[in-house]
Scaffold this motif. Structure first.
Motif, short mmCIF file in Angstrom:
data_model
loop_
_atom_site.label_atom_id
_atom_site.label_comp_id
_atom_site.label_asym_id
_atom_site.label_seq_id
_atom_site.Cartn_x
_atom_site.Cartn_y
_atom_site.Cartn_z
N LEU A 344 0.94 -1.33 -0.11
CA LEU A 344 -0.11 0.01 -0.03
C LEU A 344 0.70 1.08 0.09
CD1 LEU A 344 -2.83 1.51 0.18
CD2 LEU A 344 -2.56 1.22 2.65
N LEU A 346 1.26 5.06 0.54
CA LEU A 346 0.56 6.04 1.26
C LEU A 346 0.55 7.27 0.57
CD1 LEU A 346 1.80 5.47 5.02
CD2 LEU A 346 -0.19 4.74 3.90
N THR A 378 3.52 -0.70 4.05
CA THR A 378 3.22 0.74 3.40
C THR A 378 4.43 1.50 2.84
OG1 THR A 378 3.26 1.70 5.64
CG2 THR A 378 1.09 0.92 4.72
#
Length: 548
Positions: A344, A346, A378
């Motif tokens: 993921l 950010l 992340t």
């Protein structure tokens, strides 16, 4: 928004009960404001319905234009003074329509009952048939909101204008997470969520703090009564010291891979677990964040991490059962040469990918792609290190050994430990056996046939406390091997010794599983292990100094 406390209040957005009532009024005139009274103290808000039958003006030449009408809404709590809540632009209706136009005004109530709500016409009444701007206040709706507070859960309520969106928009939030208990010797928490330690850990935990350290996030999940396994696992059943050791390794700062010289913690856990899942799966997912595996040992749940370790035990043909060591390997076709890790991002607020390529093997065997999901990741750097690790494990530490041993070794070896194996069928020479007797400087061995002293040779032995120690050899006389510096304690009689030279060394393995058989024998499965993997895998397209 609500931050997730146990005593938080509800968000007055979701309507639970709506009751429509008639005012009994008709047109609101400037000289006669209309007032309604709310007596039900459970009412949270009132929606006033203002109807404009027609809104337009006609010129002397017959042209039709738009116009406006302004109103004010004031609230009085328990006989006090009126307070204006709608006025100015908010209370002005502008435009042209020959048909009825309806507008609702939502008034949240936050005072004592009874409540009077007054609607006043500000614009002068029309005195001409050419100007039509009358409005009516015929009905209102008493609203009772959902009173559920969703205690201990972060909560966000949004109200958007339907004119701006054709459907309910997708919402994404950057949350800080929950506080977890951390060791007493944590001195501070860095901006990146990693922990700073000072002194020696004594087994006690201090106050809960915000951190993304995966070891203590897992510990919290295992011990929480509300959302974890606290009703099944007690803190006394967890090996805190294994969690601490893993946390120290996780918090170590490594290059973040951006090429700017900046650093980040080796492992971070940034995830929101929103659905109920099987405990076994969740624990293994959390352990995968920091390359660990959980296992139950001696009445406690312990975690073992793939990190640099010293050898914990020695194995030769002298302390394994008949059949010796069985080696297995994976097919070359199954070994990836390209690993793509998903994480993921950010900055993008979306899924992103990072690719690592074993250029040498790719040129030799072609592109064999493996896609992996970097759970709770992340960081591009952390995802990149995971991809490198996967390439290394698949192409270098790919061999697996299986063997059986007696109880004396089986009860001591644990998953995750590093062991050394001296297999004479592989090396071509016998370099190990059993200890007949020992002092701290001289070891009498069972058989020294074919063994000769060479400069740079070493002797490994198991000491009285069960640890493995390695010492330089100073000479061999008969069945006695002398070392140049004393062992910490005299090696155990009948334990294993291994003699190593510069040309023949032991192989190192990381224990994966131990299975008890017939209550007397144990089968051990271990994978190939290289403590220097951080700098040894040079085929990668990016530096590997932070592989582990």
């Amino acid at each position: 928004a609500r931050t997730g406390t146990s005593s938080q209040t509800n968000i007055p957005i979701t309507k639970n009960v709506e009751t429509t009532k008639s005012t009994g009024f008709s047109t609101v005139e400037q000289a006669t404001p209309r007032v309604v009274q709310i007596t039900d103290s459970s009412v949270d808000a009132v929606s006033l319905t203002i109807t404009v039958p027609s809104l337009q003006s006609v010129s002397d030449k017959g042209d039709i234009f738009g116009t406006e009408v302004q109103l004010e809404i004031a609230v009085q709590y328990s006989g006090g003074s009126y307070s204006t809540v709608v006025s100015g632009n908010a209370g002005t209706i502008t435009g042209r329509t020959p048909d009825a136009y309806i507008r609702d005004y939502l008034i949240n109530l936050d005072g004592a009952f009874p409540v009077n709500i007054k609607v006043t016409r500000v614009t002068a009444d029309s005195a001409s048939s050419k100007l039509v701007n009358a409005f009516q206040f015929n009905s209102y709706v008493e609203i009772k909101y959902d009173q559920r507070t969703y205690a201990n859960s972060a909560l966000v309520g949004l109200k958007v204008d339907a004119e701006q969106f054709t459907s309910i928009p997708t919402r994404k939030y950057l949350v800080k997470g929950i506080k977890v208990k951390v060791p007493h010797n944590v001195t501070s928490v860095n901006a990146d969520g990693s922990l700073n330690y000072s002194g020696t850990f004594n087994g006690t935990l201090g106050a809960a703090q915000y951190t993304n350290d995966p070891a203590w996030c897992l510990y919290d999940l295992l011990t929480s009564d509300r959302y974890g396994l606290g009703s099944h696992i007690q803190e006394s059943s967890l090996d805190k010291f294994s969690f601490y050791q893993a946390s120290v390794y996780c918090a170590e700062q490594v290059d973040d891979g951006t090429g700017t010289g900046s650093t980040e913690p080796r492992f971070s856990c940034n995830v929101a677990i929103q659905n109920q899942q099987e405990a076994y799966n969740v624990i293994n997912q959390m352990c995968s964040v920091f390359r660990s595996m959980p296992f139950w040992s001696a009445g406690a749940l312990t975690i073992s991490q793939d990190s640099p370790k010293d050898s914990s035990y020695l194995f030769t043909l002298a302390n394994v059962l008949e059949g010796g060591f069985t080696y297995s390997n994976t097919s070359q076709k199954a070994r990836p040469t390209v690993v793509i890790a998903k994480y993921l991002d950010l900055e993008l607020r979306d899924i992103n990918y990072v690719e690592q390529i074993d250029t040498a093997n790719q040129a030799r065997y072609g592109s064999v792609v493996k896609n992996i999901d970097s759970f709770a990741c992340t960081s591009r750097g952390q995802a990149s290190r995971l991809a490198k690790w996967m390439l290394y494990m698949s192409n270098v530490e790919r061999e697996v050994v299986t063997f059986s041993c007696a109880m004396d070794a089986g009860v001591l070896v644990r998953p995750g430990q590093v062991i050394e194996i001296a297999d004479e069928l592989k090396s071509g020479e016998r370099r190990g056996g059993r200890i007949v007797s020992a002092t701290t400087t001289a070891i009498t061995v069972d058989d020294i046939t074919g063994l000769s002293f060479s400069v740079g040779s070493t002797l490994s032995a198991i000491l009285s406390d069960g640890s493995v120690e390695n010492k330089p050899v100073s000479g061999i006389s008969g069945s006695v091997i002398s070392v140049s510096s004393a062992f910490t304690s005299a090696p155990q009689t009948n334990s294993v010794w291994i003699y190593q030279t510069t040309d023949i060394l032991t192989s190192t393995w990381r224990v994966l599983a131990i299975e008890e058989r017939d209550r007397a024998f144990y089968t051990i499965t271990a994978s190939q292990y290289n403590s220097g993997k951080s700098v040894s895998y040079t085929h990668l397209t990016l530096p590997t100094s932070d592989l582990v």
